[in-house]
Design a protein around this motif. Sequence first.
Motif, mmCIF file in Angstrom:
data_model
loop_
_atom_site.group_PDB
_atom_site.id
_atom_site.type_symbol
_atom_site.label_atom_id
_atom_site.label_comp_id
_atom_site.label_asym_id
_atom_site.label_seq_id
_atom_site.Cartn_x
_atom_site.Cartn_y
_atom_site.Cartn_z
ATOM 1 N N HIS A 1 0.775 -1.137 0.006
ATOM 2 C CA HIS A 1 -0.048 -0.220 0.298
ATOM 3 C C HIS A 1 0.909 1.221 -0.083
ATOM 4 O O HIS A 1 1.989 1.199 0.595
ATOM 5 N N CYS B 1 4.261 -0.791 8.062
ATOM 6 C CA CYS B 1 3.711 -2.228 7.882
ATOM 7 C C CYS B 1 4.752 -2.765 6.980
ATOM 8 O O CYS B 1 5.529 -2.143 5.886
ATOM 9 N N PHE C 1 3.994 -4.209 4.244
ATOM 10 C CA PHE C 1 3.507 -3.938 2.941
ATOM 11 C C PHE C 1 3.581 -2.551 2.661
ATOM 12 O O PHE C 1 2.943 -2.005 1.472
ATOM 13 N N CYS D 1 0.221 -4.098 9.419
ATOM 14 C CA CYS D 1 -0.687 -3.401 9.904
ATOM 15 C C CYS D 1 -2.125 -3.880 10.098
ATOM 16 O O CYS D 1 -2.540 -5.063 9.448
HETATM 17 ZN ZN LIG Z 1 -0.196 -2.866 5.809
#
Ligand SMILES: [Zn+2]
Length: 335
Positions: free
Chosen positions: A141, A147, A149, A168
């Motif tokens: 993201h 996080c 990601f 997250c």
């Molecule tokens: Zn995340």
Amino acid sequence: MPIELVAIGDIPTEQFEGVISLANSTQNEFNFIQLQNNEVKAFKALAYKRASVKDLMDRMESTRSELGGYHPFIIALVDTKLDGERFSNLFGSNRAEKGIAVFTIDNVDDIIIPADKIASYMLYYFARFTLSFIVPQHKNHDEPKSCVFDRKIYKQDIVNSMKARAICDECRDKLLSGTVKVSSGQLDALDMLFELSGKLLDGSKTLSIFNNAPAPLDAVSELSVVKSRLDRNAHDFAKRGLWLYFLGIIGVWVTLAIFTYRFGWNIMEPWTYFIGGTLTIGSYVYFAVTQKELSPRTIYEQVIESKKRKNYKEFGLDIERFNQLSKAKSGSQKP
Ligand SMILES: [Zn+2]
């Protein structure tokens, strides 16, 4: 779930191997395996200094298919400068659905992560790509949420997600409820690995190689004692040579003075002229032959060097090996 790992290029072996065994002893869901023998050789050939990440992964895929056998998940650690399509200087990339991933220590080692803690970064990406292999459809993201990601536009942001609970809540939700799910056991194992990577980074955990395997380091210390003794001997030897040289010049000068006193200047003048001239011509000839200046200083330094080499040989000190070892030592002991 077997995850195969291969280090390509100049990767600190101790940290690479140390962190693999640590990752395996921390959890039971994933088995991290170092590629062996012929398989390694095939991949080691991909030691590019700079490459587009797409090309590199293409090569990894073809290398894997040439190898044959069963290699569902391979993560390569390289020291290559990796360029992406939109960004250059990437950490790495993956083709999760194909079980291929690559990341680099270039521009990370000692820039974002201290060199002696690079194991934390290795562990982070082992876990990060393992997670992608399980859920290839789950993408990064843009919003930074500390996080794993996060897209990490700024490279130093990586340290924000090297910690416990590095996933997250939104991602965790999706991971546990998607069509292809992460099992709770896997997620737990990954949480532990990310947490461990944070601990390696902040120093609250260290690889066991730095605690209980100091054998090669001690050998270096011992050798450096021997080496400094041999070096001192070479310096003393050269100093004695310097004094002898000085005494020689004084001797010639005194002899000429005595002869001049006894035989008179008229007889001695040609001698002084030719002896002086011989020295001057001699130093030119020396320079022409060796391209080195015939000065007491350069001779002194040369004598030291050659005496050192002779001493090393005589005492069986392999100086190249020693330099490698002490380099490895200072590398692993940097604060
Ligand atoms: Zn995340």
